[in-house]
Design a protein around this motif. Structure first.
Motif, PDB file in Angstrom:
ATOM      1  N   ASP A   1       0.821  -1.208   0.000  1.00 35.53           N
ATOM      2  CA  ASP A   1       0.000   0.000   0.000  1.00 35.53           C
ATOM      3  C   ASP A   1       0.860   1.265   0.000  1.00 35.53           C
ATOM      4  N   ASN A   2       2.131   1.111  -0.368  1.00 35.16           N
ATOM      5  CA  ASN A   2       3.049   2.261  -0.401  1.00 35.16           C
ATOM      6  C   ASN A   2       3.824   2.317  -1.714  1.00 35.16           C
ATOM      7  N   ALA A   3       3.178   1.881  -2.793  1.00 34.39           N
ATOM      8  CA  ALA A   3       3.863   1.805  -4.086  1.00 34.39           C
ATOM      9  C   ALA A   3       4.142   3.168  -4.702  1.00 34.39           C
ATOM     10  N   LYS A   4       3.510   4.234  -4.173  1.00 35.23           N
ATOM     11  CA  LYS A   4       3.812   5.576  -4.692  1.00 35.23           C
ATOM     12  C   LYS A   4       5.225   6.018  -4.335  1.00 35.23           C
ATOM     13  N   GLU A   5       5.705   5.589  -3.163  1.00 35.07           N
ATOM     14  CA  GLU A   5       7.026   6.021  -2.702  1.00 35.07           C
ATOM     15  C   GLU A   5       8.096   4.958  -2.847  1.00 35.07           C
ATOM     16  N   TYR A   6       7.678   3.678  -2.881  1.00 35.07           N
ATOM     17  CA  TYR A   6       8.642   2.584  -2.881  1.00 35.07           C
ATOM     18  C   TYR A   6       8.425   1.657  -4.074  1.00 35.07           C
ATOM     19  N   TYR A   7       9.401   0.762  -4.288  1.00 38.55           N
ATOM     20  CA  TYR A   7       9.330  -0.246  -5.361  1.00 38.55           C
ATOM     21  C   TYR A   7       9.221   0.394  -6.748  1.00 38.55           C
ATOM     22  N   LEU A   8       9.792   1.583  -6.928  1.00 37.73           N
ATOM     23  CA  LEU A   8       9.643   2.302  -8.193  1.00 37.73           C
ATOM     24  C   LEU A   8      10.462   1.676  -9.322  1.00 37.73           C
ATOM     25  N   ASN A   9      11.409   0.816  -9.002  1.00 34.75           N
ATOM     26  CA  ASN A   9      12.171   0.124 -10.042  1.00 34.75           C
ATOM     27  C   ASN A   9      11.689  -1.305 -10.248  1.00 34.75           C
ATOM     28  N   CYS A  10      10.527  -1.621  -9.683  1.00 35.34           N
ATOM     29  CA  CYS A  10       9.969  -2.964  -9.806  1.00 35.34           C
ATOM     30  C   CYS A  10       8.822  -2.972 -10.813  1.00 35.34           C
ATOM     31  N   SER A  11       8.390  -4.176 -11.174  1.00 30.40           N
ATOM     32  CA  SER A  11       7.214  -4.341 -12.021  1.00 30.40           C
ATOM     33  C   SER A  11       6.002  -4.672 -11.156  1.00 30.40           C
ATOM     34  N   THR A  12       4.815  -4.459 -11.720  1.00 32.17           N
ATOM     35  CA  THR A  12       3.578  -4.783 -11.017  1.00 32.17           C
ATOM     36  C   THR A  12       2.754  -5.750 -11.873  1.00 32.17           C
ATOM     37  N   LEU A  13       1.875  -6.495 -11.210  1.00 33.69           N
ATOM     38  CA  LEU A  13       0.973  -7.404 -11.903  1.00 33.69           C
ATOM     39  C   LEU A  13      -0.437  -6.843 -11.881  1.00 33.69           C
ATOM     40  N   ASN A  14      -1.076  -6.823 -13.021  1.00 29.67           N
ATOM     41  CA  ASN A  14      -2.508  -6.528 -13.105  1.00 29.67           C
ATOM     42  C   ASN A  14      -3.250  -7.854 -13.158  1.00 29.67           C
ATOM     43  N   LEU A  15      -4.114  -8.096 -12.166  1.00 27.76           N
ATOM     44  CA  LEU A  15      -4.772  -9.383 -12.015  1.00 27.76           C
ATOM     45  C   LEU A  15      -6.275  -9.258 -12.206  1.00 27.76           C
ATOM     46  N   ASN A  16      -6.888 -10.340 -12.690  1.00 24.71           N
ATOM     47  CA  ASN A  16      -8.353 -10.391 -12.693  1.00 24.71           C
ATOM     48  C   ASN A  16      -8.831 -11.000 -11.373  1.00 24.71           C
ATOM     49  N   LYS A  17     -10.117 -11.201 -11.218  1.00 29.12           N
ATOM     50  CA  LYS A  17     -10.668 -11.681  -9.945  1.00 29.12           C
ATOM     51  C   LYS A  17     -10.238 -13.105  -9.623  1.00 29.12           C
ATOM     52  N   GLN A  18      -9.842 -13.850 -10.627  1.00 30.47           N
ATOM     53  CA  GLN A  18      -9.403 -15.233 -10.415  1.00 30.47           C
ATOM     54  C   GLN A  18      -7.884 -15.339 -10.258  1.00 30.47           C
ATOM     55  N   LYS A  19      -7.220 -14.219 -10.027  1.00 34.64           N
ATOM     56  CA  LYS A  19      -5.768 -14.130  -9.880  1.00 34.64           C
ATOM     57  C   LYS A  19      -5.039 -14.475 -11.183  1.00 34.64           C
ATOM     58  N   GLY A  20      -5.745 -14.338 -12.305  1.00 36.63           N
ATOM     59  CA  GLY A  20      -5.082 -14.475 -13.588  1.00 36.63           C
ATOM     60  C   GLY A  20      -4.335 -13.195 -13.919  1.00 36.63           C
ATOM     61  N   VAL A  21      -3.147 -13.324 -14.515  1.00 40.24           N
ATOM     62  CA  VAL A  21      -2.317 -12.155 -14.824  1.00 40.24           C
ATOM     63  C   VAL A  21      -2.748 -11.584 -16.170  1.00 40.24           C
ATOM     64  N   LEU A  22      -3.192 -10.336 -16.145  1.00 38.48           N
ATOM     65  CA  LEU A  22      -3.607  -9.650 -17.370  1.00 38.48           C
ATOM     66  C   LEU A  22      -2.425  -8.980 -18.060  1.00 38.48           C
ATOM     67  N   SER A  23      -1.511  -8.445 -17.238  1.00 40.42           N
ATOM     68  CA  SER A  23      -0.335  -7.775 -17.807  1.00 40.42           C
ATOM     69  C   SER A  23       0.689  -7.504 -16.715  1.00 40.42           C
ATOM     70  N   LEU A  24       1.914  -7.243 -17.143  1.00 40.63           N
ATOM     71  CA  LEU A  24       2.990  -6.761 -16.273  1.00 40.63           C
ATOM     72  C   LEU A  24       3.349  -5.364 -16.743  1.00 40.63           C
ATOM     73  N   GLU A  25       3.565  -4.470 -15.815  1.00 38.48           N
ATOM     74  CA  GLU A  25       3.958  -3.113 -16.192  1.00 38.48           C
ATOM     75  C   GLU A  25       4.846  -2.517 -15.114  1.00 38.48           C
ATOM     76  N   PRO A  26       5.699  -1.549 -15.469  1.00 36.69           N
ATOM     77  CA  PRO A  26       6.556  -0.902 -14.470  1.00 36.69           C
ATOM     78  C   PRO A  26       5.726  -0.143 -13.441  1.00 36.69           C
ATOM     79  N   ASN A  27       6.245  -0.078 -12.230  1.00 32.84           N
ATOM     80  CA  ASN A  27       5.594   0.723 -11.205  1.00 32.84           C
ATOM     81  C   ASN A  27       6.014   2.182 -11.379  1.00 32.84           C
TER      82      ASN A  27
END
Length: 372
Positions: free
Chosen positions: A155-181
């Motif tokens: 819950d602190n991705a605005k200030e931290y993990y800025l060089n990491c990627s994030t997962l966009n998930l659907n309700k079944q925890k399926g991965v829709l995409s990966l994108e930079p934070n």
């Protein structure tokens, strides 16, 4: 014994832990005074009964190679197991966009194809966490997914993990995409650069990535494949830190001075192995005053230490104050020197400057073997 072999991948161009990386890769950096960052992924694999582990080295291999040795200190079965250190021909082009993970895998394809295990577990060399990969592998097989990715919700991705990627998930925890934070939302699923998949699929992705672009990395290829493959996300629980820059390294060390955080990382039933160093216990003199700190063995403490991490063999002389600081092994703090909010690299000597103080939001750095 798990049905998978392990790969410890190197950090990409987006990971730059200040000047510390001038001397060694991120995985070889000292952590909590006693460990190296790479001890955590290898210990996770060893504890998960993964006995064949490939470690990929991108640059400055000496320190990491010396620390890993034969791998015996990681409790890897010496008869059936193996710790295999693999290099890339791009070592002289340290920060080249061509010097990426897929290029290293392709270059060492013969070693990957020769492994007898049907699955592969890939983990990063720059993240601190514990995870039972055998359970993750079983979850992957039971789900029937093509690829399983590990993530940590923050819950602190605005200030931290800025060089990491994030997962966009659907309700079944399926991965829709990966994108930079990009820091535009506080609640994010941070991708932990940890994958589980069949070895054959892994090889296919390496070849696809090479055909699409020599600059593509494995996360970029998987992002493209999200619409074609069944890719699932699995949530991680417990302590998690990504060592992506000097500040995150500094904060990860000091955050574990909190007992709750430390207990969420360390477990007697899940040991973190490291190369041992035989030395005498730390000696505390009558003038020593130590509070809320990790102090490794072999130190001589005459001064004040508060809220700090002290590596092996450090000396803190009478009248010195070390506060909110990470001292790497062999550092020397002279008489009446006040050092605060700093990362002091190996064998640095703080002698002449009596006040070395940085802002807590922007920790300072003293170079290895430097005299200040």
């Amino acid at each position: 014994m798990a049905q998978a072999f392990g790969i410890v991948s190197f950090a990409g161009n987006n990971i730059r832990v200040g000047e510390m990386q001038n001397y060694r890769p991120v995985g070889a950096v000292s952590f909590l005074g006693r460990y190296r960052v790479i001890d955590f992924p290898i210990s996770n694999m060893s504890n998960s009964e993964i006995e064949h582990i490939q470690v990929y080295v991108r640059r400055k291999p000496r320190s990491l190679t010396e620390h890993l040795g034969t791998g015996r200190h990681y409790n890897i079965n010496s008869k059936s197991g193996r710790l295999h250190i693999l290099y890339s021909d791009f070592a002289n082009a340290e920060w080249s966009v061509y010097n990426n993970d897929l290029a290293a895998y392709e270059e060492n394809m013969e070693c990957i194809e020769a492994v007898k295990y049907p699955y592969v577990v890939i983990a990063p060399s720059y993240m601190i966490y514990t995870q039972n990969y055998d359970e993750l592998l079983k979850t992957h097989i039971e789900s029937g997914a093509d690829i399983t990715l590990l993530y940590h919700s923050v819950d602190n991705a605005k200030e931290y993990y800025l060089n990491c990627s994030t997962l966009n998930l659907n309700k079944q925890k399926g991965v829709l995409s990966l994108e930079p934070n990009h820091g535009n939302a506080k609640n994010r699923n941070i991708f932990m650069d940890t994958y589980v998949m069949k070895k054959e699929l892994f090889i296919d992705l390496i070849k696809k990535g090479h055909d699409m672009s020599s600059m593509y990395t494995l996360p970029q290829v998987i992002n493209i494949e999200c619409s074609e493959l069944d890719i699932r996300g699995v949530s991680h629980r417990g302590f998690f830190a990504a060592i992506t820059d000097l500040k995150s390294y500094y904060e990860a060390n000091l955050s574990l001075l909190d007992f709750k955080s430390a207990f969420s990382l360390f477990d007697d039933n899940w040991p973190i192995y490291t190369k041992t160093t035989d030395s005498c216990p730390t000696q505390y003199f009558e003038t020593a005053n130590v509070k809320t700190s990790f102090v490794s063995n072999g130190c001589l403490i005459e001064g004040t230490v508060e809220n700090s991490v002290i590596g092996r063999g450090c000396m803190i002389k009478k009248g010195a104050v070390v506060r909110n600081t990470v001292l790497l092994p062999g550092a020397y703090v002279g008489e009446d020197v006040h050092v605060e909010n700093q990362v002091v690299d190996k064998r640095a000597k703080l002698l002449h400057a009596k006040e070395i103080i940085a802002n807590v939001d922007n920790p300072g750095y003293i170079k290895r073997n430097d005299t200040v």
